[in-house]
Motif scaffolding. Structure first.
Motif, mmCIF file in Angstrom:
data_model
loop_
_atom_site.group_PDB
_atom_site.id
_atom_site.type_symbol
_atom_site.label_atom_id
_atom_site.label_comp_id
_atom_site.label_asym_id
_atom_site.label_seq_id
_atom_site.Cartn_x
_atom_site.Cartn_y
_atom_site.Cartn_z
ATOM 1 N N ILE A 208 0.849 -1.210 0.000
ATOM 2 C CA ILE A 208 0.000 0.000 0.000
ATOM 3 C C ILE A 208 0.883 1.257 0.000
ATOM 4 N N ALA A 209 2.047 1.151 0.635
ATOM 5 C CA ALA A 209 2.968 2.283 0.637
ATOM 6 C C ALA A 209 3.451 2.552 -0.788
ATOM 7 N N ALA A 210 3.826 1.482 -1.499
ATOM 8 C CA ALA A 210 4.319 1.635 -2.884
ATOM 9 C C ALA A 210 3.240 2.280 -3.746
ATOM 10 N N ASP A 211 1.972 1.875 -3.535
ATOM 11 C CA ASP A 211 0.867 2.466 -4.309
ATOM 12 C C ASP A 211 0.792 3.983 -4.097
ATOM 13 N N LEU A 212 1.256 4.425 -2.921
ATOM 14 C CA LEU A 212 1.214 5.867 -2.602
ATOM 15 C C LEU A 212 2.556 6.536 -2.896
ATOM 16 N N GLY A 213 3.455 5.795 -3.549
ATOM 17 C CA GLY A 213 4.767 6.365 -3.894
ATOM 18 C C GLY A 213 5.730 6.424 -2.721
ATOM 19 N N LEU A 214 5.450 5.603 -1.674
ATOM 20 C CA LEU A 214 6.307 5.609 -0.480
ATOM 21 C C LEU A 214 7.115 4.316 -0.425
ATOM 22 N N ALA A 215 8.363 4.430 -0.005
ATOM 23 C CA ALA A 215 9.195 3.231 0.148
ATOM 24 C C ALA A 215 10.188 3.486 1.256
ATOM 25 N N GLY A 216 10.649 2.401 1.858
ATOM 26 C CA GLY A 216 11.653 2.524 2.920
ATOM 27 C C GLY A 216 11.563 1.323 3.818
ATOM 28 N N PRO A 217 12.628 1.084 4.584
ATOM 29 C CA PRO A 217 12.631 -0.104 5.441
ATOM 30 C C PRO A 217 11.560 -0.058 6.527
ATOM 31 N N LEU A 218 10.998 -1.229 6.820
ATOM 32 C CA LEU A 218 10.057 -1.379 7.942
ATOM 33 C C LEU A 218 10.798 -2.180 9.007
#
Ligand SMILES: O=C(CO)[C@H](O)[C@H](O)COP(=O)(O)O
Length: 230
Positions: free
Chosen positions: A151-161
């Motif tokens: 869901i983050a990728a769909d919003l253009g967000l990425a990064g380690p969890l």
């Protein structure tokens, strides 16, 4: 932030406390300063009752003689005073650095007003530099993590969890017995869209985006205190 600045913002918030109030008591080092000041006022005769947002705050407030209740006996509160990790435009907050985000959000939502206490370094133009705490159920962690990434990728967000670790190296457990994933998205330009998307994932219990909850923020600078509104 120096303890002095934390104390000054806590002192300014204390001015909003009136006799007979039902108070939500936040969690963290800044909220601790507020609880200590409140304890001194209670010792001097102020009659208030508090609902703590963590076991840690319950222990501190109880040790200072502050009368404590729960949301079962007091389902509606007058005012919550709590810290924040970031304060963005419109008083969108990132909270949960201290791991208490779930109870903090429940208590804030039960309160007519929420005043945030912080130093100026917490005020940001875009939230997200502070890793967003996402509280998840231990069962199904791998699947929940994948869904958050998608869901983050769909919003253009990425990064380690990053799965938060306790002092013993085991996963950190919240007061509710859940894990926390700290999401390093760096910038969250649309917090509302992310909050809505996270709420659709079954394994996500809560997240640290507080939107529409804070009614004011009392922010301490080096030599002045500023009050921000949404
Ligand atoms: O959300 C929180 C705890 O879950 C705290 O309010 C936040 O982490 C700020 O803490 P501090 O006052 O120690 O900087």
């Amino acid at each position: 932030m120096s303890v002095e600045m934390k104390r000054r913002s806590a002192e300014a918030a204390l001015a909003h406390v009136e006799p007979g109030m039902k108070l939500g008591l936040g969690t963290g080092s800044t909220a601790d300063e507020f609880v200590k000041l409140l304890g001194a006022r209670v010792a001097a005769g102020l009659d208030v009752v508090g609902v703590p947002t963590s076991e840690r705050t319950a222990a501190l407030a109880g040790s200072l003689g502050i009368r404590l209740e729960t949301l079962d006996t007091l389902p509606e509160l007058d005012l919550t005073i709590d810290g924040a990790d970031e304060i963005g435009p419109g008083l969108v907050l990132v909270k949960g650095g201290g791991g208490a985000l779930l109870r903090e959000k429940i208590v804030a939502a039960a309160s007519a007003r929420m005043i945030v206490i912080a130093d100026k370094s917490k005020v940001v133009e875009t939230v997200g530099a502070f890793p967003l705490p996402i509280e998840v159920v231990p069962f199904g962690l791998g699947s929940t993590r994948l869904k958050i990434e998608r869901i983050a990728a769909d919003l253009g967000l990425a990064g380690p969890l990053a799965l938060r670790q306790g002092r013993d190296g085991a996963p950190y457990l919240t007061d509710g017995g859940h894990y926390i994933l700290d999401a390093s998205f760096r910038r969250i330009p649309d917090p509302k869209a992310l909050a809505e998307a996270l709420a659709t994932i079954p394994g996500v219990v809560e997240h640290g985006l507080f939107i529409g909850l804070a009614t004011a923020a009392v922010v301490a600078g080096l030599d002045q205190i500023e009050t921000l509104h949404p």
